[in-house]
Scaffold this motif. Structure first.
Motif, short mmCIF file in Angstrom:
data_model
loop_
_atom_site.label_atom_id
_atom_site.label_comp_id
_atom_site.label_asym_id
_atom_site.label_seq_id
_atom_site.Cartn_x
_atom_site.Cartn_y
_atom_site.Cartn_z
N LEU A 149 43.58 36.62 52.89
CA LEU A 149 44.77 35.98 52.22
C LEU A 149 45.12 36.34 50.92
O LEU A 149 46.16 36.28 50.33
N GLU A 150 43.97 36.15 49.90
CA GLU A 150 44.12 36.42 48.57
C GLU A 150 44.76 37.78 48.36
O GLU A 150 45.73 37.99 47.75
N TYR A 151 44.07 39.15 49.19
CA TYR A 151 44.85 40.03 48.91
C TYR A 151 46.02 40.22 49.40
O TYR A 151 46.97 40.78 48.77
N HIS A 190 45.43 48.82 35.09
CA HIS A 190 45.66 47.37 35.34
C HIS A 190 44.49 47.08 36.44
O HIS A 190 44.12 47.98 37.28
N ILE A 191 44.24 45.71 36.60
CA ILE A 191 43.45 45.23 37.33
C ILE A 191 44.28 43.97 37.88
O ILE A 191 44.95 43.12 37.17
N THR A 192 44.29 43.77 39.35
CA THR A 192 44.93 42.66 39.80
C THR A 192 43.77 41.95 40.70
O THR A 192 42.87 42.49 41.32
N GLY A 193 44.12 40.52 40.77
CA GLY A 193 43.10 40.00 41.41
C GLY A 193 43.63 38.37 41.70
O GLY A 193 44.83 38.13 41.36
N VAL A 194 42.87 37.70 42.07
CA VAL A 194 43.19 36.04 42.36
C VAL A 194 41.94 35.49 41.78
O VAL A 194 41.08 35.52 41.95
N PHE A 240 46.86 37.39 39.16
CA PHE A 240 46.71 37.62 38.02
C PHE A 240 46.82 39.11 37.94
O PHE A 240 46.47 39.77 38.96
N VAL A 241 47.40 39.61 36.88
CA VAL A 241 47.38 41.11 36.74
C VAL A 241 47.00 41.49 35.06
O VAL A 241 47.36 40.45 34.14
N VAL A 242 46.15 42.25 34.82
CA VAL A 242 45.70 42.37 33.50
C VAL A 242 46.08 43.77 33.18
O VAL A 242 45.83 44.85 33.98
N PHE A 243 46.54 44.15 32.21
CA PHE A 243 46.82 45.53 31.88
C PHE A 243 46.12 45.76 30.54
O PHE A 243 46.05 45.24 29.48
N VAL A 244 45.34 46.90 30.39
CA VAL A 244 44.66 47.50 29.34
C VAL A 244 44.72 48.92 29.28
O VAL A 244 45.40 49.50 30.08
N THR A 245 44.34 49.75 28.09
CA THR A 245 44.52 50.87 27.95
C THR A 245 43.26 51.77 28.25
O THR A 245 43.24 52.93 28.73
N ALA A 246 42.16 51.22 27.96
CA ALA A 246 41.07 51.93 27.72
C ALA A 246 40.16 51.68 28.94
O ALA A 246 40.02 50.67 29.60
N GLN A 247 39.42 52.71 29.29
CA GLN A 247 38.65 52.88 30.63
C GLN A 247 37.56 51.82 30.45
O GLN A 247 37.17 51.13 31.07
N ARG A 248 36.91 51.77 28.95
CA ARG A 248 35.86 50.70 28.76
C ARG A 248 36.13 49.35 28.86
O ARG A 248 35.35 48.75 29.30
N CYS A 257 34.99 39.85 35.82
CA CYS A 257 35.37 39.46 37.03
C CYS A 257 34.38 39.26 38.01
O CYS A 257 34.06 37.97 38.64
N GLU A 258 33.40 40.02 38.04
CA GLU A 258 32.16 40.08 38.95
C GLU A 258 31.58 38.55 38.48
O GLU A 258 30.76 37.93 39.38
N SER A 259 31.25 38.60 37.30
CA SER A 259 30.13 37.63 36.80
C SER A 259 30.86 36.18 36.96
O SER A 259 30.15 35.06 37.12
N GLN A 260 32.04 36.11 37.01
CA GLN A 260 32.88 34.80 37.10
C GLN A 260 33.24 34.63 38.60
O GLN A 260 33.77 33.66 38.75
N GLN A 261 32.92 35.66 39.34
CA GLN A 261 33.25 35.46 40.78
C GLN A 261 34.49 35.31 41.15
O GLN A 261 35.02 34.44 41.64
N ILE A 262 35.30 36.13 40.45
CA ILE A 262 36.80 36.33 40.43
C ILE A 262 36.93 37.56 41.30
O ILE A 262 36.49 38.70 40.76
N ASN A 263 37.45 37.43 42.36
CA ASN A 263 37.95 38.73 43.39
C ASN A 263 39.17 39.53 42.81
O ASN A 263 40.26 38.98 42.25
N THR A 264 38.94 40.92 42.65
CA THR A 264 39.66 41.86 42.19
C THR A 264 40.36 42.67 43.58
O THR A 264 39.49 42.75 44.43
#
Lengths: 841, 352
Positions: A149-151, A190-194, A240-248, A257-264
Motif C-alpha cells: 500500500l505504501e508503494y 532522489h529518495i522516495t518513501g513513506v 516524502f521525497v528527498v533530493f540530494v546531489t551527492a552519492q555520499r 531511513c533504515e535505522s529509523q525503520q522508514i521504508n523507501t
C-alpha cells in the motif's frame, strides 16, 4: 452446608457424632473439630475435588516446612500455570478482536462436568500453536500489504510532487560547491518513501544534520488512510521525497531511513511508473485474497476461544486449587493424611464425600475420618448466617474476628445498629426515600447482582439490607420525632397539650397563668392536661420558641439512657462469656466491679432522669419544691460526696437522697480497687502453685506457653482499670453524639426547608419560575447533603458507637476466620468474567 | 537547605516518591532469597521462588524460560518503576533522574557505534541497548561514519550532547571509541557533580560521596587499563581524569605511571582506596579490583538508602536494582550451564 446434608439425607452416615454445643451458629460460633482424613493415595485427588465442591473443610498445611518446589504436586501446578498462561494468551486474542467471551455456551457445559486435564492441556497446546501460526501469517501478510500500500501511495502521487523547479538543482549544486568538497557523480539524486507522521520532525532534523541543509525535502499526506500493522489503529502516514546531489549524502540518508525503520521505494522520474503500479495492484489483489482466507481461519479460532475460554478457565482454576491442597497433605506409603477444620454439622457431609470419592476411584482401602479432640490449637471462628445477617456480621468482623465461641455481637447489632442510626437520622421524609431506594436494591437483587456495577455502587449494593433496616428504623424514629423534611407533622390532628389562644377572651377563659409561656410573641396556653399527644412528640412544640430547648433536653437524656443501656448489655454479654468458660475470677473481680461502677454512677443518673420525667412537678411546685438541675446533682454526687442541698432533692427528701447517694458512691469507689487488685494476686498464686506442681512432678514447662511475668500482668490490670473507669465517663459522654447528630440533622433540614423552599415560595409571584428553581435547589440539597452526606456521617457514628463503646465492653475479637476450601469462591462469576473484557474498550 | 528542601519542606514535593523508593528498596532481594534461588535446580524453580518476592508474577506470560528472558523481564520491572518515578517527579528531581539515565545513554551510544562497525543490523543493535538509555533518534547513530558525524547527526540534539567535546580524532577505530567513552564519562561525572552541588542540601552531601567515589574508581580503572598504551600521551591521559574526587591532587602523578606498584605507591595517602588496591593481583579474578570497587559501591549505596530527605536514594535504588538484575542473570546462567561451584559469585548486596 445444610443443603448438602439434606440432599444426601438418606445415605448420611449414621454413626455417633460429636455433639454440638448449645446456641452455636450465630449467637456463638459453630463448634469446630479438627479432623484427620486417611485416604488412599489414588483417591486423594477425587476426594479433595469433592470436598472442594462442598466447601466445608479448611485444610491445614502439613508441609509448611517443605519449600514450595520440593512438594509432591508442584509439577502439576506448573502445568496448570502453563495452561493459565495459554488462557491469558487466548484472552488477549479476544481483546484484540474486541470480542467478549460467550459465557452462555460455557455455562451450558456445566452439567457435562469433568474434562480430563491432560486432554485439555493438549487441546490448549495445539490451539495455541495454531493461533500463533495463524497470527504470525496474518501479521506477515499485513506487513506485506502495508508495504504494498505504501508503494502504491508513492507511485500514485501526482507527478508534480516529484518535480522540482529548475532552480533547485543549480541552487543545491552551487551550495554544494561552496560548502563541501565532495565530488559529484551527476545530477540530482532522489529518495522516495513513506514515513509515519509522528516521525516527521525527527526525520527532517536528521536529514538536515546529515546533509548540512544541502537537500530538498517534501512530504504530503497519503491519499488513503493507513492502519498500524500491530495495533490496527489509525496511523497517519506521509509520502516524502528527498533530493540530494551527492552519492555520499544519499547513502547516509538511506542508512538513516533504515535505522529509523522508514521504508523507501524506488520511483523513476524518467518513465511513468505505470508498469510498477499495475504490478503492485495485482500484488495487492492477491494479498487481499490471502488475507481474507487467513482472517477466516483466525476468526474460527477466535470463535472457538470465545465459546470455550470460560469453561477452560473454570476447569484450570479448579484443578490448580486441588493440586494446591494436595500439596498440603502428608504422604506415606499407599495412604496419606490430611488435616482439616470442619464445623461439626459438616462432618456427615465429609464422610459422605469420602465415601463417594472412594467409590469413584474404586479405592480398596476405605477412607477414614478421625476426629482429633485433644488439639490445643485455637479453632477458627465460623458463623452461619444468611445474606441479611451477613452484612451486619461484616460490620462486626471489620472490627475483629470473634474468638472461638465467644458471644457474637453481630446478633444484637442487627437491631441496635439501624436503631442508633435512626436516632440520628430520624426523619420520616428522608427515611422514606432511603427505604424506597434500599427496597429497590433488595427486590431486584437477582437482576442487579448479575449485571456489572461500578465500585461505589457495588458497595451500596452489598450493604442493601443494612440500608433497608436503617431506612425502616429511621422512619420509625422519624415518627417518634414527628419530623418530615425538617418540619413537624401532626399525623394525629392538632389538638394536644398546648393550644394558642385565638383571642383575648380565649386567654381569659382558657389560660392558666402559671403555665402561660411566651411563644413567638404569642401566649401559649396549656389547656388540656389529659390530652397527651397520641404518638411521638407533640407537634405543637414546633411553633414555640422553646422548641429547641425542649428537644435538646429530651434527646440529650434519651442519648444517655440508650448509651448506659447498651453498655450494660455489653457487660451482660461479658458475663455470658465468663460463664461459658466458668471463669469465677473474672466474674467476681472483673465483671462485678465493672457493673457496680457503671450502674451506681451513670445507671443512677438514668434512674434520676426517669424519676424526673415521671414526677408531676405541677403538684410539687405547688408544695414549694421545684425541679432540681440533674447536672448539678451529678456534679455534687461526685464532688461533694453525694450531698444534696435542702431544696434540690429529686425524690423523697434531701436527707434520703443524700444517704442513697453516699452508699452508691461508696460502692462505686470500692469497685475500683476490687477491679484492680485481686486478679493479679490470684494469677500470681496460681502460677506459684503450678511451679510447685512442676517441681514436685518434675514436668517441664510447656514450651508453647509465653513466659510468665508478674509485672506485665500487673501493668495490664492497671491499664484496664484506668481505661474502664475513665471509659465509663467518656463513653457515656460519647453517646451524646446521638443527640448532636440528631439535632444537626433536624436543624439542617429545617434551614434548607425555610431558606430554599419557603423563601422561594414567598418570593414567587404566581409564575412558578422561582418556585421551580428554588424547589430544585431544595431537592438537590436534600438528596446530596441530607440523604447522602448525613446518612454517611450517621452511619459512621453508629459504627463507632458499636465498635468502641459497645464491643469495647466485652468483645475480644482476636479469633481467626474459618476459610474453607471452596472451589466455587475461586471461579469468577460468568458475567464478571465477561465484563472484564468490555471494560477494555 | 538547597533546592530540595530539608526536613520541613522536602516531603511537600518528593515525600511520596521517596517513600516509594524506600519501599522498593525494601523489596530488594535479601540474603535468604539469594540463598533460596541459588539452591534451585532449574529456571522453573527459580521462577517459583521469585514469585514469592517483589518480582511476583513477572514471568507468568513466558512460555519458555532462559536467562535472557529472566534478565529482560527483571530489567523491564526496573525500567517501569523508574519511568513511573520519572513521570511523577517534580523539578529538580526530574532532572536528577534524567542524569541517572545519561550514563546508560552514553553506554548505548558506544554500543551502537561499535556494533555498526562490525556490520550488524540496526534493529538487532537497537534491541541490545539498555532501555533506560533510550532517546529520540538514537537509531540514526548507525548511519554515522566518523566522530564528527556522530556529533552532528545525533548527539548534538540529544541530552548527552553537552558531554561531548570535539577532539582531533575523527575515525572510529577501537582506541578512539574507548577515548570517547572515557571523555563522555568524565564529562558526565563532572556535570552531574556540579548539578548535585547546585541542588545542595542533603542531596549534595550524599551524592558528593557517591560521585567522588565513582570518579576515583574511574580514574584508577582508567589508569590501570592504559598502562603503556602508546596512542595515549601522558597529558592526554590526564585530560580524561574527571576533576572530581579525592584523587584530583595526584592526577599529575597517576597520568605518568605504568604499573601496579607505582599505583599502590601513589594511592598510599588515601587509606580507603589503598585498602582496595593493596593486595592486588592480576591473576585472581574473584579478588579483582573491579569486585572490590563493586562491593564498596554497594556499601555506599546502602548507606545512602539509610538517609532521608535527599535524592541520592533514587540513584542508589537504580544502581542496586541494576546489580540485582545482573545477579539474577548470573545465577540463571549458572543454573543453565550447571556451574554450581561458581553460582555464589554474584554480588552480595545484603551480607548474611
Amino acid at each position: 452446608l445444610q443443603s448438602v446434608v439434606m440432599a444426601h439425607g438418606n445415605t448420611t452416615y449414621t454413626g455417633p457424632e460429636p455433639e454440638q454445643e448449645a446456641a452455636s451458629g450465630f449467637w456463638r460460633s459453630e463448634t469446630m473439630k479438627l479432623c484427620r482424613l486417611h485416604i488412599q493415595r489414588e483417591a486423594v485427588h477425587q476426594t479433595v475435588h469433592i470436598l472442594g465442591k462442598m466447601g466445608v473443610a479448611e485444610f491445614k498445611d502439613l508441609n509448611y516446612e517443605t519449600s514450595t518446589f520440593q512438594r509432591q504436586f508442584t509439577h502439576n501446578i506448573r502445568s496448570c500455570e502453563d495452561a493459565e498462561r495459554r488462557l491469558r494468551y487466548f484472552e488477549e486474542q479476544l481483546r484484540r478482536e474486541g470480542r467478549v467471551p460467550n459465557v452462555e455456551v460455557s455455562k451450558a457445559h456445566k452439567e457435562q462436568d469433568e474434562i480430563d486435564l491432560d486432554t485439555l492441556q493438549q487441546q490448549l497446546e495445539t490451539l495455541e500453536a495454531d493461533v500463533k501460526e495463524t497470527n504470525a501469517n496474518y501479521e506477515r501478510l499485513l506487513g506485506q500489504q502495508d508495504n504494498a500500500l505504501e508503494y502504491k501511495e508513492v507511485l500514485s502521487q501526482d507527478r508534480a510532487f516529484f518535480l522540482v523547479n529548475g532552480d533547485l538543482e543549480t541552487q543545491l549544486q552551487s551550495e554544494d560547491t561552496t560548502t563541501t568538497t565532495t565530488t559529484r557523480t551527476g545530477g540530482l539524486r532522489h529518495i522516495t518513501g513513506v514515513l509515519p507522521a509522528s516521525k516527521l520532525a525527527l526525520f527532517e532534523r536528521l536529514l538536515y544534520r546529515a546533509t548540512r541543509g544541502n537537500m530538498f525535502f517534501r512530504a504530503t499526506k497519503t491519499k488513503e488512510p493507513f492502519k498500524d500493522v500491530n495495533t490496527r489503529k489509525a496511523l497517519e502516514k506521509l509520502v516524502f521525497v528527498v533530493f540530494v546531489t551527492a552519492q555520499r549524502a544519499e547513502d547516509k540518508i538511506r542508512k538513516i531511513c533504515e535505522s529509523q525503520q522508514i521504508n523507501t521505494y524506488p520511483y523513476s522520474l524518467e518513465d511513468s511508473n505505470t508498469e510498477e503500479l499495475d504490478k503492485i495492484r495485482e500484488q495487492l489483489a492477491t494479498l487481499d485474497q490471502t488475507l481474507a482466507a487467513t482472517e477466516n481461519s483466525r476468526n474460527k479460532h477466535v470463535q472457538q476461544i470465545s465459546d470455550e475460554v470460560y469453561k477452560w478457565k473454570r476447569e484450570i482454576i479448579t484443578q490448580k486449587s486441588i493440586f494446591n491442597i494436595c500439596n498440603q497433605i502428608v504422604y506415606c506409603g499407599r495412604t496419606c493424611q490430611a488435616e482439616c477444620w470442619v464445623p461439626i454439622r459438616g462432618i456427615p457431609a465429609i464422610r459422605l464425600g469420602l465415601k463417594q470419592a472412594e467409590n469413584d476411584c474404586r479405592a480398596t482401602v476405605p477412607s477414614v475420618l478421625e476426629v482429633l479432640d485433644d488439639t490445643k490449637e485455637s479453632r477458627p471462628t465460623y458463623f452461619r448466617h444468611n445474606k441479611v445477617l451477613g452484612t451486619f456480621q461484616d460490620i462486626v468482623d471489620a472490627y475483629g474476628m470473634g474468638r472461638y465461641k465467644e458471644v457474637n455481637p453481630g446478633v444484637l447489632t442487627v437491631v441496635t445498629f439501624p436503631f442508633l442510626f435512626g436516632i440520628m437520622f430520624g426523619d420520616v421524609g428522608h427515611a422514606f426515600i432511603m427505604t424506597l431506594f434500599a427496597s429497590y436494591l433488595v427486590f431486584f437483587e437477582t437482576k442487579l447482582s448479575n449485571s456489572p456495577m461500578n465500585e461505589i455502587l457495588v458497595m451500596v449494593f452489598n450493604g442493601r439490607y443494612v440500608l433497608l433496616f436503617m431506612g425502616i428504623f429511621a422512619f420509625w424514629t422519624g415518627l417518634l420525632y414527628n419530623d418530615m423534611f425538617g418540619i413537624m407533622i401532626s399525623p394525629f390532628g392538632g389538638n394536644g397539650f398546648w393550644r394558642f389562644p385565638l383571642s383575648e377572651q380565649d386567654v381569659g377563659e382558657n389560660c392558666d397563668g402559671a403555665f402561660a409561656a411566651n411563644a413567638n410573641g404569642q401566649t401559649a396556653c396549656k389547656i388540656n392536661f389529659s390530652s397527651v399527644y397520641p404518638f411521638g412528640i407533640d407537634p405543637q412544640w414546633a411553633e414555640t420558641s422553646t422548641k429547641l430547648a425542649f428537644m435538646n433536653s429530651l434527646k440529650m437524656k434519651m442519648a444517655v439512657i440508650l448509651g448506659v443501656g447498651q453498655m450494660f448489655v455489653g457487660e451482660i454479654l461479658q458475663l455470658l462469656n465468663h460463664i461459658r468458660v466458668r471463669d469465677h475470677k473474672q466474674i467476681w473481680f472483673r465483671w462485678l466491679p465493672e457493673v457496680v461502677f457503671l450502674l451506681f454512677t451513670f445507671g443512677y443518673m438514668d434512674v434520676m432522669i426517669v424519676i424526673k420525667w415521671l414526677t408531676n412537678w405541677g403538684d410539687e411546685m405547688a408544695a414549694g419544691h421545684g425541679p432540681p438541675l440533674l447536672l448539678g446533682t451529678m456534679t455534687d454526687f461526685f464532688l461533694s460526696m453525694g450531698t444534696v442541698n435542702n431544696d434540690a432533692y429529686l425524690y423523697g427528701s434531701a436527707e434520703l437522697q443524700s444517704k442513697v447517694q453516699r452508699v452508691l458512691l461508696l460502692c462505686a469507689v470500692l469497685a475500683v480497687p476490687l477491679l484492680l487488685i485481686p486478679i493479679p494476686l490470684i494469677e500470681y498464686r496460681q502460677h506459684q502453685k503450678k511451679l510447685a506442681y512442676n517441681a514436685l512432678h518434675g514436668t517441664e514447662e510447656d514450651e508453647d506457653e509465653e513466659p510468665w511475668d508478674f509485672s506485665e500482668i500487673l501493668i495490664h490490670q492497671i491499664i484496664h482499670t484506668i481505661e474502664y473507669v475513665l471509659g465509663c465517663v467518656s463513653n457515656t459522654a460519647s453517646y451524646l453524639r446521638l443527640w448532636a447528630l440528631s439535632l444537626a440533622h433536624a436543624e439542617l433540614s429545617e434551614v434548607f426547608w425555610s431558606f430554599a423552599w419557603m423563601l422561594g415560595l414567598n418570593m414567587d409571584q404566581g409564575y412558578g419560575i422561582i418556585v421551580f428553581f428554588m424547589w430544585s435547589i431544595w431537592f438537590a440539597v436534600t438528596i446530596g447533603v441530607l440523604l447522602l452526606m448525613e446518612s454517611l456521617s450517621a452511619f459512621l457514628h453508629a459504627l463507632r458507637l458499636h465498635w468502641v463503646e459497645f464491643n469495647g465492653k466485652f468483645y475480644y475479637g482476636d479469633g481467626h476466620k474459618f476459610a474453607p476450601y471452596a472451589v466455587k469462591e475461586m471461579i469468577p462469576k460468568p458475567f464478571v468474567y465477561a465484563a472484564a473484557f468490555q471494560k477494555q474498550d | 537547605m538547597g533546592l530540595t528542601g530539608d526536613l520541613w519542606t522536602f516531603n511537600v514535593g518528593c515525600g511520596g516518591l521517596e517513600a516509594i523508593v524506600h519501599g522498593l528498596a525494601n523489596g530488594l532481594l535479601r540474603q535468604e532469597d539469594y540463598h533460596n534461588i541459588t539452591q534451585c535446580d532449574s529456571l522453573e524453580d527459580m521462577k517459583l521462588h521469585l514469585a514469592g518476592t517483589d518480582y511476583g508474577q513477572f514471568l507468568q506470560n513466558e512460555a519458555t524460560l532462559s536467562s535472557k528472558v529472566i534478565t529482560e523481564r527483571a530489567l523491564d520491572r526496573l525500567v517501569n518503576d523508574f519511568k513511573w518515578l520519572r513521570a511523577n517527579a517534580p523539578w529538580p528531581l526530574g532532572e536528577f533522574l534524567d542524569y541517572i539515565t545519561y550514563e546508560y545513554m552514553i553506554a548505548n551510544v558506544l554500543k551502537l557505534i561499535s556494533g555498526a562497525r562490525s556490520g550488524k543490523g540496526t534493529l538487532e543493535l537497537l534491541q541490545k541497548t539498555h532501555p533506560l538509555g533510550q532517546f529520540e533518534g538514537i537509531g540514526a547513530l548507525t548511519a554515522a561514519q566518523n566522530i564528527d558525524d556522530l556529533y552532528d547527526l545525533v548527539l548534538g540534539d540529544s541530552p548527552i550532547g553537552k558531554f561531548f567535546q570535539r577532539t582531533d580524532r575523527t575515525d572510529f577505530d577501537e582506541f578512539s571509541m574507548e577515548y570517547i567513552r572515557s571523555l563522555l564519562h568524565k564529562n558526565y561525572l563532572e556535570h552531574f557533580y556540579k548539578f548535585c552541588e547546585e541542588i545542595g542540601g542533603d542531596t549534595w552531601m550524599v551524592m558528593k560521596d557517591l560521585l567522588e567515589f565513582e570518579a576515583d574508581r574511574f580514574v584508577v580503572t582508567l589508569t590501570r587499563n592504559t598502562y603503556g598504551v602508546k596512542e595515549l600521551q601522558k597529558d592526554e591521559r590526564k585530560k580524561l581524569f574527571p576533576e572530581v574526587g579525592q584523587l584530583v591532587t595526584v592526577h599529575e602523578d597517576l597520568a605518568n605511571i605504568d604499573d601496579d606498584d607505582a599505583l599502590k605507591d601513589k594511592l598510599r595517602p588515601f587509606p580507603d582506596l589503598y585498602a582496595l588496591v593493596q593486595d592486588l593481583s592480576m591473576d585472581d579474578p574473584a579478588n579483582s579490583l573491579e569486585n572490590k570497587f563493586m562491593e564498596k559501591s554497594v556499601q555506599l549505596h546502602k548507606d545512602s538508602l539509610q538517609r532521608q530527605f535527599h535524592y541520592g536514594s533514587f540513584f542508589s535504588l537504580v544502581k542496586l536494582r541494576e546489580l540485582e538484575v545482573n545477579n539474577l542473570m548470573w545465577i540463571a546462567e549458572c543454573i543453565i550451564q550447571n556451574h554450581r561451584h561458581r553460582i555464589n559469585e554474584y554480588v552480595n548486596i545484603f551480607e548474611a
